[in-house]
Design a protein around this motif. Structure first.
Motif, PDB file in Angstrom:
ATOM      1  N   LEU A 138       0.836  -1.206   0.000  1.00 56.35           N
ATOM      2  CA  LEU A 138       0.000   0.000   0.000  1.00 56.35           C
ATOM      3  C   LEU A 138       0.868   1.252   0.000  1.00 56.35           C
ATOM      4  N   GLY A 139       1.881   1.271   0.853  1.00 53.68           N
ATOM      5  CA  GLY A 139       2.754   2.437   0.943  1.00 53.68           C
ATOM      6  C   GLY A 139       3.502   2.718  -0.348  1.00 53.68           C
ATOM      7  N   SER A 140       3.852   1.676  -1.091  1.00 50.16           N
ATOM      8  CA  SER A 140       4.593   1.856  -2.345  1.00 50.16           C
ATOM      9  C   SER A 140       3.742   2.493  -3.439  1.00 50.16           C
ATOM     10  N   ARG A 141       2.428   2.506  -3.250  1.00 51.73           N
ATOM     11  CA  ARG A 141       1.518   3.053  -4.253  1.00 51.73           C
ATOM     12  C   ARG A 141       1.101   4.496  -3.966  1.00 51.73           C
ATOM     13  N   LEU A 142       1.512   5.035  -2.824  1.00 45.79           N
ATOM     14  CA  LEU A 142       1.039   6.354  -2.406  1.00 45.79           C
ATOM     15  C   LEU A 142       2.087   7.433  -2.637  1.00 45.79           C
ATOM     16  N   GLN A 143       1.620   8.614  -3.039  1.00 48.81           N
ATOM     17  CA  GLN A 143       2.462   9.796  -3.165  1.00 48.81           C
ATOM     18  C   GLN A 143       1.826  10.937  -2.390  1.00 48.81           C
ATOM     19  N   GLY A 144       2.657  11.692  -1.706  1.00 53.60           N
ATOM     20  CA  GLY A 144       2.154  12.815  -0.922  1.00 53.60           C
ATOM     21  C   GLY A 144       3.076  13.117   0.226  1.00 53.60           C
ATOM     22  N   SER A 145       2.567  13.859   1.192  1.00 52.77           N
ATOM     23  CA  SER A 145       3.348  14.196   2.372  1.00 52.77           C
ATOM     24  C   SER A 145       3.797  12.931   3.097  1.00 52.77           C
ATOM     25  N   ARG A 146       5.073  12.848   3.415  1.00 52.11           N
ATOM     26  CA  ARG A 146       5.590  11.668   4.101  1.00 52.11           C
ATOM     27  C   ARG A 146       4.885  11.450   5.426  1.00 52.11           C
ATOM     28  N   ARG A 147       4.645  12.530   6.135  1.00 56.25           N
ATOM     29  CA  ARG A 147       3.981  12.401   7.434  1.00 56.25           C
ATOM     30  C   ARG A 147       2.566  11.856   7.266  1.00 56.25           C
ATOM     31  N   GLN A 148       1.849  12.375   6.277  1.00 56.45           N
ATOM     32  CA  GLN A 148       0.482  11.918   6.066  1.00 56.45           C
ATOM     33  C   GLN A 148       0.440  10.474   5.573  1.00 56.45           C
ATOM     34  N   VAL A 149       1.380  10.118   4.701  1.00 58.96           N
ATOM     35  CA  VAL A 149       1.456   8.723   4.250  1.00 58.96           C
ATOM     36  C   VAL A 149       1.743   7.812   5.433  1.00 58.96           C
ATOM     37  N   ARG A 150       2.693   8.226   6.266  1.00 55.86           N
ATOM     38  CA  ARG A 150       3.036   7.422   7.441  1.00 55.86           C
ATOM     39  C   ARG A 150       1.842   7.275   8.378  1.00 55.86           C
ATOM     40  N   GLU A 197      -7.697  -0.639  -4.581  1.00 55.24           N
ATOM     41  CA  GLU A 197      -8.839   0.217  -4.250  1.00 55.24           C
ATOM     42  C   GLU A 197      -8.538   1.108  -3.047  1.00 55.24           C
ATOM     43  N   ILE A 198      -7.929   0.532  -2.021  1.00 59.42           N
ATOM     44  CA  ILE A 198      -7.592   1.315  -0.830  1.00 59.42           C
ATOM     45  C   ILE A 198      -6.565   2.387  -1.178  1.00 59.42           C
ATOM     46  N   ALA A 199      -5.587   2.033  -2.012  1.00 64.71           N
ATOM     47  CA  ALA A 199      -4.562   3.003  -2.422  1.00 64.71           C
ATOM     48  C   ALA A 199      -5.198   4.167  -3.175  1.00 64.71           C
ATOM     49  N   HIS A 200      -6.184   3.878  -4.005  1.00 64.79           N
ATOM     50  CA  HIS A 200      -6.857   4.944  -4.759  1.00 64.79           C
ATOM     51  C   HIS A 200      -7.594   5.890  -3.811  1.00 64.79           C
ATOM     52  N   GLU A 201      -8.268   5.334  -2.805  1.00 65.39           N
ATOM     53  CA  GLU A 201      -8.980   6.157  -1.831  1.00 65.39           C
ATOM     54  C   GLU A 201      -8.002   7.012  -1.018  1.00 65.39           C
ATOM     55  N   TYR A 202      -6.942   6.384  -0.572  1.00 65.16           N
ATOM     56  CA  TYR A 202      -5.940   7.117   0.215  1.00 65.16           C
ATOM     57  C   TYR A 202      -5.261   8.193  -0.622  1.00 65.16           C
ATOM     58  N   GLN A 203      -4.963   7.856  -1.893  1.00 64.76           N
ATOM     59  CA  GLN A 203      -4.276   8.823  -2.744  1.00 64.76           C
ATOM     60  C   GLN A 203      -5.136  10.049  -2.985  1.00 64.76           C
ATOM     61  N   ALA A 204      -6.452   9.842  -3.100  1.00 65.44           N
ATOM     62  CA  ALA A 204      -7.360  10.981  -3.250  1.00 65.44           C
ATOM     63  C   ALA A 204      -7.267  11.890  -2.024  1.00 65.44           C
ATOM     64  N   GLU A 205      -7.222  11.292  -0.855  1.00 66.46           N
ATOM     65  CA  GLU A 205      -7.106  12.066   0.385  1.00 66.46           C
ATOM     66  C   GLU A 205      -5.782  12.814   0.439  1.00 66.46           C
ATOM     67  N   LEU A 206      -4.706  12.150   0.037  1.00 64.62           N
ATOM     68  CA  LEU A 206      -3.386  12.781   0.033  1.00 64.62           C
ATOM     69  C   LEU A 206      -3.328  13.913  -0.994  1.00 64.62           C
TER      70      LEU A 206
END
Length: 225
Positions: free
Chosen positions: A13-25, A65-74
């Protein structure tokens, strides 16, 4: 193998996300905690550790699917932060630079001869770029939030990315134009004040930083487009 199901899921999941490191963490920590809680609940139901983790991951949802939802938030968070910084920092940076110019160099008439009209036009246009970019960022931030409530929260990410790219590009063009115009008119004016050289350098660092933010914002918004 089963004991590593949650960690593999979180790593993927983490490898699919881009954004603030703190928010991803933070998102990954929340995910891990949720999966751990679900695993413990399944353990209480009599499943083995491996079975409990696999069931927890299955119930949580596919990684894509979860990565897409999280990425939208990021992307929304990144777009909001970028617009806020543009709305606040650009006018402050311009006012600080202008104050320094008046204090250390003086008004145009102090140069002995007034610069030609074309140069003053470029200078005035450059003065306006920061204010316009800041104002557009502020309007985009307000309208984006209003529209996001009615339509899609990801809209703010797309609006933020578009405005950030245009705003930074406009400010960059204005600064390059005035530097080239000054070099053409009288190159000595570019290096006549050491403090102003430092101020100019700081301004360029800020602009470059904004450029990186705009690029990252665009990247985040493109993923969820």
């Amino acid at each position: 193998m089963g004991a590593d199901v949650i960690e593999r899921y979180v790593t993927d999941l983490g490898s699919r996300l881009q954004g603030s490191r703190r928010q991803v963490r933070d998102l990954l920590t929340e995910t891990r905690d949720s999966l751990t809680d679900a695993t413990e609940a399944h353990l209480d139901d009599g499943l083995t550790e491996a079975e409990a983790q696999e069931r927890a991951v299955e119930e949580f949802g596919p990684v894509r699917e979860i990565a897409h939802e999280y990425q939208a938030e990021l992307a929304v968070a990144y777009g909001t932060r970028t617009l806020v910084w543009l709305a606040i920092v650009l006018p402050l940076m311009h006012m600080a630079w202008e104050y320094g110019r008046m204090l250390l160099i003086g008004p145009w008439q102090d140069f002995g001869t007034m610069p030609p009209a074309w140069y003053l036009f470029i200078a005035q246009a450059n003065d306006l770029t920061s204010g316009i970019a800041s104002g557009v960022a502020l309007v985009a931030l307000i309208l984006g939030r209003i529209l996001a409530r009615k339509y899609d929260t990801r809209l703010l990410a797309k609006v933020g990315a578009g405005v950030a790219v245009v705003a930074v590009g406009t400010v960059l063009l204005g600064n390059i134009s005035i530097i080239l115009a000054t070099a053409h008119l009288d190159a000595a004016r570019l290096v006549q004040s050491a403090p102003m050289l430092v101020a100019t350098l700081i301004s360029w660092i800020v602009i470059i930083r904004f450029g990186l933010l705009a690029r990252r914002c665009l990247s985040c918004a493109t993923i969820v487009a």
